[in-house]
Design an enzyme around this catalytic site. Structure first.
Site, PDB file in Angstrom:
ATOM      1  CG  ASN A   9     -26.185  98.618 -52.290  1.00 20.46           C
ATOM      2  OD1 ASN A   9     -27.127  99.269 -52.751  1.00 20.46           O
ATOM      3  ND2 ASN A   9     -26.304  97.803 -51.244  1.00 20.46           N
ATOM      4  CE  LYS A  11     -25.727  99.934 -48.313  1.00 19.95           C
ATOM      5  NZ  LYS A  11     -25.314  99.605 -46.968  1.00 19.95           N
ATOM      6  CG  HIS A  96     -27.682  94.462 -48.642  1.00 20.29           C
ATOM      7  ND1 HIS A  96     -27.883  95.041 -47.407  1.00 20.29           N
ATOM      8  CD2 HIS A  96     -26.524  94.964 -49.122  1.00 20.29           C
ATOM      9  CE1 HIS A  96     -26.871  95.859 -47.161  1.00 20.29           C
ATOM     10  NE2 HIS A  96     -26.033  95.831 -48.187  1.00 20.29           N
ATOM     11  CD  GLU A  98     -28.380  98.230 -45.710  1.00 17.74           C
ATOM     12  OE1 GLU A  98     -28.801  98.566 -46.824  1.00 17.74           O
ATOM     13  OE2 GLU A  98     -27.262  98.560 -45.277  1.00 17.74           O
ATOM     14  CD  GLU A 168     -22.422  93.873 -48.561  1.00 15.67           C
ATOM     15  OE1 GLU A 168     -21.842  94.727 -49.220  1.00 15.67           O
ATOM     16  OE2 GLU A 168     -23.600  93.982 -48.187  1.00 15.67           O
ATOM     17  N   GLY A 174     -21.588 100.255 -43.082  1.00 16.13           N
ATOM     18  CA  GLY A 174     -21.941 101.616 -42.698  1.00 16.13           C
ATOM     19  C   GLY A 174     -21.404 102.050 -41.345  1.00 16.13           C
ATOM     20  CB  SER A 214     -16.528 100.233 -43.499  1.00 15.85           C
ATOM     21  OG  SER A 214     -17.703 100.537 -42.756  1.00 15.85           O
TER      22      SER A 214
HETATM   23  P1  13P Z   1     -20.851 100.542 -46.715  1.00 18.54           P
HETATM   24  O1  13P Z   1     -19.775 100.482 -47.770  1.00 18.54           O
HETATM   25  O2  13P Z   1     -21.527 101.862 -46.630  1.00 18.54           O
HETATM   26  O3  13P Z   1     -20.365 100.010 -45.411  1.00 18.54           O
HETATM   27  O4  13P Z   1     -22.001  99.523 -47.203  1.00 18.54           O
HETATM   28  C1  13P Z   1     -21.653  98.269 -47.644  1.00 18.54           C
HETATM   29  C2  13P Z   1     -22.834  97.632 -48.246  1.00 18.54           C
HETATM   30  O5  13P Z   1     -23.815  97.347 -47.572  1.00 18.54           O
HETATM   31  C3  13P Z   1     -22.815  97.375 -49.684  1.00 18.54           C
HETATM   32  O6  13P Z   1     -23.867  96.557 -50.090  1.00 18.54           O
END
Ligand code: 13P
Length: 252
Positions: A9, A11, A96, A98, A168, A174, A214
């Site tokens: 992903n 982003k 997600h 976010e 997740e 992150g 992560s």
């Molecule tokens: P990170 O791997 O940067 O923690 O993000 C995970 C994520 O949100 C994947 O959709």
């Protein structure tokens, strides 16, 4: 046997030129070897055509990061499932954290998006996961249960069986703090049992459940060694081809 999947992903990252380079580098690695896991990249929607063209005739699968719950019409700035389908896009990340947080995506809206994706032959990668206070108060199983029940459990079995799930935990996204192997396995098994109770053991055993938060080249092997962890949804570590491919290889 259920599919093992490693999905990146991206982003809101990468310029067009950088995206071009990253896709090319990933393809170099993928073409070289047979991969155990299916490899998916989810670039920003602006680069989906580029990714889809480059991935043509390769095993690399392409996913979007979001789509509308509507088909067509006056929704400025949105992209729809029929548009993605017309470009040969395979997957779409939905739910997600976010999007839930910054764009107020509700269970009801997500249920609509999931239906729309399935109607147009796009497989949702449906994300669920608790926030830190919810885990600390011991409420994490209930939170995940509600997210899955409200957005997915109205689906008939034939539709549900096309969905990929991604656990997740929000506190791991992150942050550099990964769920322990034990925490991941415990939640993945819980999710699989929810599916089993609703759709039966065959569907539960066939559903791929990815871990995200992560996940990187150092911890992927241990996380993926769990019986109910079928791969990863990778954020930051999917932005460098070498690191991402090491995660793909964590299955080999
Ligand atoms: P990170 O791997 O940067 O923690 O993000 C995970 C994520 O949100 C994947 O959709």
């Amino acid at each position: 046997m259920r599919k093992q999947i490693v999905a990146g992903n991206w982003k809101m990252n990468k310029t067009f030129q950088e995206a071009d380079e990253l896709i090319n580098s990933i393809l170099e690695y993928i073409k070289k070897d047979e991969n155990t896991a299916e490899v998916v990249i989810c670039p920003p929607s602006l680069y989906l055509e580029l990714a889809s063209d480059q991935a043509n005739d390769t095993t690399l699968m392409i996913g979007a990061q979001n789509m509308s719950c509507n088909g067509f019409g006056a929704f400025t700035g949105e992209i729809s499932a029929p548009m993605l389908a017309s470009m040969g896009i395979d997957y779409c990340i939905l739910g997600h954290s976010e999007r839930r947080k910054y764009f107020n995506e509700s269970h009801e809206m997500l249920a609509g998006k999931v239906e729309m994706a399935l109607k147009h032959g796009i497989a949702p990668i449906f994300c669920c996961g608790e926030q830190l206070p919810e885990r600390e108060s011991g409420n994490h199983f209930n939170v995940v249960k509600e997210q899955i029940e409200k957005a997915l459990f109205h689906l008939p079995e034939s539709d549900f069986s096309k969905i990929v799930l991604a656990y997740e935990p929000v506190w791991a996204i992150g942050t550099g703090v990964t769920a322990t192997s034990g925490q991941a396995q415990e939640m993945h098994l819980y999710i699989r049992n929810l599916i089993k109770d609703k759709y039966g053991d065959d569907v539960a055993q066939e559903t791929s459940i990815l871990y995200g938060g992560s996940c990187n080249a150092k911890n992927a092997r241990e996380l993926f060694s769990n019986p109910d962890v079928d791969g990863g949804l990778i954020g930051g570590a999917s932005l460098k081809a070498e690191e991402f491919i090491k995660i793909v290889r964590a299955f080999d």
